[in-house]
Design a protein around this motif. Structure first.
Motif, PDB file in Angstrom:
ATOM      1  N   GLU A 145       0.887  -1.289   0.051  1.00  0.00           N
ATOM      2  CA  GLU A 145       0.031  -0.115  -0.155  1.00  0.00           C
ATOM      3  C   GLU A 145       0.749   1.449   0.286  1.00  0.00           C
ATOM      4  N   TYR A 146       2.035   1.199   0.805  1.00  0.00           N
ATOM      5  CA  TYR A 146       2.567   2.454   0.658  1.00  0.00           C
ATOM      6  C   TYR A 146       3.611   2.820  -0.592  1.00  0.00           C
ATOM      7  N   SER A 147       3.797   1.377  -1.197  1.00  0.00           N
ATOM      8  CA  SER A 147       4.467   1.746  -2.676  1.00  0.00           C
ATOM      9  C   SER A 147       3.443   1.924  -3.553  1.00  0.00           C
ATOM     10  N   GLU A 148       2.138   1.743  -3.541  1.00  0.00           N
ATOM     11  CA  GLU A 148       0.935   2.081  -4.400  1.00  0.00           C
ATOM     12  C   GLU A 148       0.815   3.460  -4.121  1.00  0.00           C
ATOM     13  N   GLY A 149       0.844   3.998  -3.074  1.00  0.00           N
ATOM     14  CA  GLY A 149       0.580   5.395  -2.857  1.00  0.00           C
ATOM     15  C   GLY A 149       1.719   6.310  -3.377  1.00  0.00           C
ATOM     16  N   LEU A 150       2.875   5.861  -3.326  1.00  0.00           N
ATOM     17  CA  LEU A 150       3.848   6.714  -4.036  1.00  0.00           C
ATOM     18  C   LEU A 150       3.720   6.792  -5.760  1.00  0.00           C
ATOM     19  N   ILE A 151       3.086   5.434  -6.100  1.00  0.00           N
ATOM     20  CA  ILE A 151       2.966   5.309  -7.652  1.00  0.00           C
ATOM     21  C   ILE A 151       1.638   6.097  -7.971  1.00  0.00           C
ATOM     22  N   ALA A 152       0.800   6.246  -7.266  1.00  0.00           N
ATOM     23  CA  ALA A 152      -0.584   6.896  -7.116  1.00  0.00           C
ATOM     24  C   ALA A 152      -0.206   8.372  -7.492  1.00  0.00           C
ATOM     25  N   GLU A 153       0.683   8.928  -6.848  1.00  0.00           N
ATOM     26  CA  GLU A 153       1.158  10.434  -6.900  1.00  0.00           C
ATOM     27  C   GLU A 153       1.624  10.711  -8.198  1.00  0.00           C
ATOM     28  N   LEU A 154       2.438   9.737  -8.757  1.00  0.00           N
ATOM     29  CA  LEU A 154       2.930   9.875 -10.343  1.00  0.00           C
ATOM     30  C   LEU A 154       1.909   9.635 -11.220  1.00  0.00           C
ATOM     31  N   GLN A 155       1.050   8.787 -11.055  1.00  0.00           N
ATOM     32  CA  GLN A 155      -0.060   8.833 -12.006  1.00  0.00           C
ATOM     33  C   GLN A 155      -0.945   9.811 -12.098  1.00  0.00           C
ATOM     34  N   GLU A 156      -1.335  10.501 -10.990  1.00  0.00           N
ATOM     35  CA  GLU A 156      -2.296  11.609 -10.787  1.00  0.00           C
ATOM     36  C   GLU A 156      -1.489  12.895 -11.535  1.00  0.00           C
ATOM     37  N   ALA A 157      -0.328  13.032 -11.436  1.00  0.00           N
ATOM     38  CA  ALA A 157       0.141  14.221 -11.765  1.00  0.00           C
ATOM     39  C   ALA A 157       0.299  14.384 -13.218  1.00  0.00           C
ATOM     40  N   ASN A 158      -0.018  15.415 -13.865  1.00  0.00           N
ATOM     41  CA  ASN A 158       0.197  16.051 -15.122  1.00  0.00           C
ATOM     42  C   ASN A 158       1.628  16.524 -15.145  1.00  0.00           C
ATOM     43  N   ILE A 159       2.362  17.200 -14.379  1.00  0.00           N
ATOM     44  CA  ILE A 159       3.625  17.627 -14.429  1.00  0.00           C
ATOM     45  C   ILE A 159       4.262  17.142 -13.323  1.00  0.00           C
ATOM     46  N   ILE A 160       5.458  16.717 -13.460  1.00  0.00           N
ATOM     47  CA  ILE A 160       6.479  16.318 -12.283  1.00  0.00           C
ATOM     48  C   ILE A 160       7.588  17.293 -12.396  1.00  0.00           C
ATOM     49  N   ILE A 161       8.132  17.757 -11.079  1.00  0.00           N
ATOM     50  CA  ILE A 161       9.162  18.361 -10.814  1.00  0.00           C
ATOM     51  C   ILE A 161      10.015  17.608  -9.929  1.00  0.00           C
ATOM     52  N   ILE A 162      11.366  17.314 -10.246  1.00  0.00           N
ATOM     53  CA  ILE A 162      12.193  16.528  -9.529  1.00  0.00           C
ATOM     54  C   ILE A 162      13.491  17.180  -9.317  1.00  0.00           C
ATOM     55  N   GLU A 163      13.807  17.426  -8.177  1.00  0.00           N
ATOM     56  CA  GLU A 163      15.170  18.062  -7.878  1.00  0.00           C
ATOM     57  C   GLU A 163      15.975  16.871  -7.679  1.00  0.00           C
ATOM     58  N   SER A 164      17.258  17.125  -8.243  1.00  0.00           N
ATOM     59  CA  SER A 164      18.065  15.895  -8.429  1.00  0.00           C
ATOM     60  C   SER A 164      19.654  16.183  -8.171  1.00  0.00           C
ATOM     61  N   PRO A 165      20.159  16.735  -7.190  1.00  0.00           N
ATOM     62  CA  PRO A 165      21.438  17.180  -6.997  1.00  0.00           C
ATOM     63  C   PRO A 165      22.459  16.139  -7.324  1.00  0.00           C
ATOM     64  N   MET A 166      23.669  16.641  -7.839  1.00  0.00           N
ATOM     65  CA  MET A 166      24.712  15.447  -8.121  1.00  0.00           C
ATOM     66  C   MET A 166      25.312  15.053  -6.489  1.00  0.00           C
ATOM     67  N   TYR A 167      25.050  13.643  -6.429  1.00  0.00           N
ATOM     68  CA  TYR A 167      25.896  13.192  -5.117  1.00  0.00           C
ATOM     69  C   TYR A 167      26.738  12.001  -5.805  1.00  0.00           C
ATOM     70  N   ASN A 168      27.891  12.214  -5.790  1.00  0.00           N
ATOM     71  CA  ASN A 168      28.964  11.111  -6.008  1.00  0.00           C
ATOM     72  C   ASN A 168      28.664  10.483  -7.464  1.00  0.00           C
ATOM     73  N   PHE A 169      28.568  11.306  -8.415  1.00  0.00           N
ATOM     74  CA  PHE A 169      28.250  11.425  -9.786  1.00  0.00           C
ATOM     75  C   PHE A 169      27.051  10.686 -10.186  1.00  0.00           C
ATOM     76  N   SER A 170      26.031  10.443  -9.073  1.00  0.00           N
ATOM     77  CA  SER A 170      24.594   9.999  -9.146  1.00  0.00           C
ATOM     78  C   SER A 170      23.470  10.852  -8.318  1.00  0.00           C
ATOM     79  N   VAL A 171      22.655  10.190  -8.118  1.00  0.00           N
ATOM     80  CA  VAL A 171      21.377  10.725  -7.210  1.00  0.00           C
ATOM     81  C   VAL A 171      21.610  10.500  -5.904  1.00  0.00           C
ATOM     82  N   PRO A 172      20.705  11.196  -4.872  1.00  0.00           N
ATOM     83  CA  PRO A 172      20.853  10.855  -3.727  1.00  0.00           C
ATOM     84  C   PRO A 172      20.263   9.668  -3.460  1.00  0.00           C
ATOM     85  N   ALA A 173      20.697   9.144  -2.330  1.00  0.00           N
ATOM     86  CA  ALA A 173      20.277   7.706  -1.711  1.00  0.00           C
ATOM     87  C   ALA A 173      18.689   7.709  -1.572  1.00  0.00           C
ATOM     88  N   THR A 174      18.262   8.902  -1.236  1.00  0.00           N
ATOM     89  CA  THR A 174      16.798   9.030  -1.034  1.00  0.00           C
ATOM     90  C   THR A 174      16.003   9.019  -2.207  1.00  0.00           C
TER      91      THR A 174
END
Length: 200
Positions: A75-104
């Motif tokens: 249910e937790y996973s489905e909740g995260l996915i539902a937010e993506l499904q419902e969105a028309n526009i997604i803004i994602i902040e992605s700082p460079m951490y050790n050549f990749s994305v943050p662990a979060t």
């Protein structure tokens, strides 16, 4: 009316350049779509658990066979996915951490990359299920990775774009605040990135 999902991944709070850039992107989007609604997902305040055996088993166990713990995880996973499904526009902040994305952010993708939800497999191969969405990436880094000798080190923006492309999101715009640790560039990097924001 547009539904905006704003995903924050930096743990640096007020000191974060990606947060400042992402906030500016959000403000520009809201200017263009004043009647839009915003859902914020701050991954530094609401940590997504690191993927363990119990989580993977929960995802692959049929609904009728799940234990109460597995059902809660699903249910937790489905909740995260539902937010993506419902969105028309997604803004994602992605700082460079050790050549990749943050662990979060990596943990977030581990919970949203699920067959039957964000993509599916068919005789023709994988197909993304999150179509007709716009993705804005607010990227920040101490060095310059968009060009030059360190471009090959960038496993951040290509990774985020690949994940969302697999989900079916192919309309992507990237805004970059780069060189934030390089004298002569750092002084105006964030300001220039914010000024470059154009919402299509």
């Amino acid at each position: 009316m547009k539904q905006i999902l704003h995903i924050i991944s930096s743990p640096r709070a007020e000191a974060s350049a990606s947060r400042k850039l992402g906030k500016s992107v959000l403000e520009k989007v809201q200017e263009k779509y004043p009647d839009s609604t915003v859902k914020e997902r701050d991954l530094s305040k609401n940590l997504v658990p690191l993927l363990e055996d119990v989580h993977i088993n929960s995802f692959f166990t049929p609904a009728e066979n799940r234990s109460p713990e597995q059902e809660k995880i699903n249910e937790y996973s489905e909740g995260l996915i539902a937010e993506l499904q419902e969105a028309n526009i997604i803004i994602i902040e992605s700082p460079m951490y050790n050549f990749s994305v943050p662990a979060t952010l990596r943990a977030y993708f581990d919970y949203t990359s699920r067959a039957g939800y964000t993509f599916q497999y068919s005789e023709k191969g994988p197909e993304g299920l999150l179509k007709n969405k716009k993705l804005y990436i607010a990227f920040s880094s101490g060095n310059i990775y968009s060009k030059g000798p360190y471009q090959v080190y960038d496993s951040n923006v290509p990774y985020v774009k690949n994940v969302f492309s697999f989900y079916g999101v192919t309309d992507v715009t990237v805004f970059r605040a780069e060189g934030l640790s390089i004298p002569g560039i750092m002084e105006n990097s964030l300001e220039n990135a914010i000024e470059s924001i154009l919402i299509d």
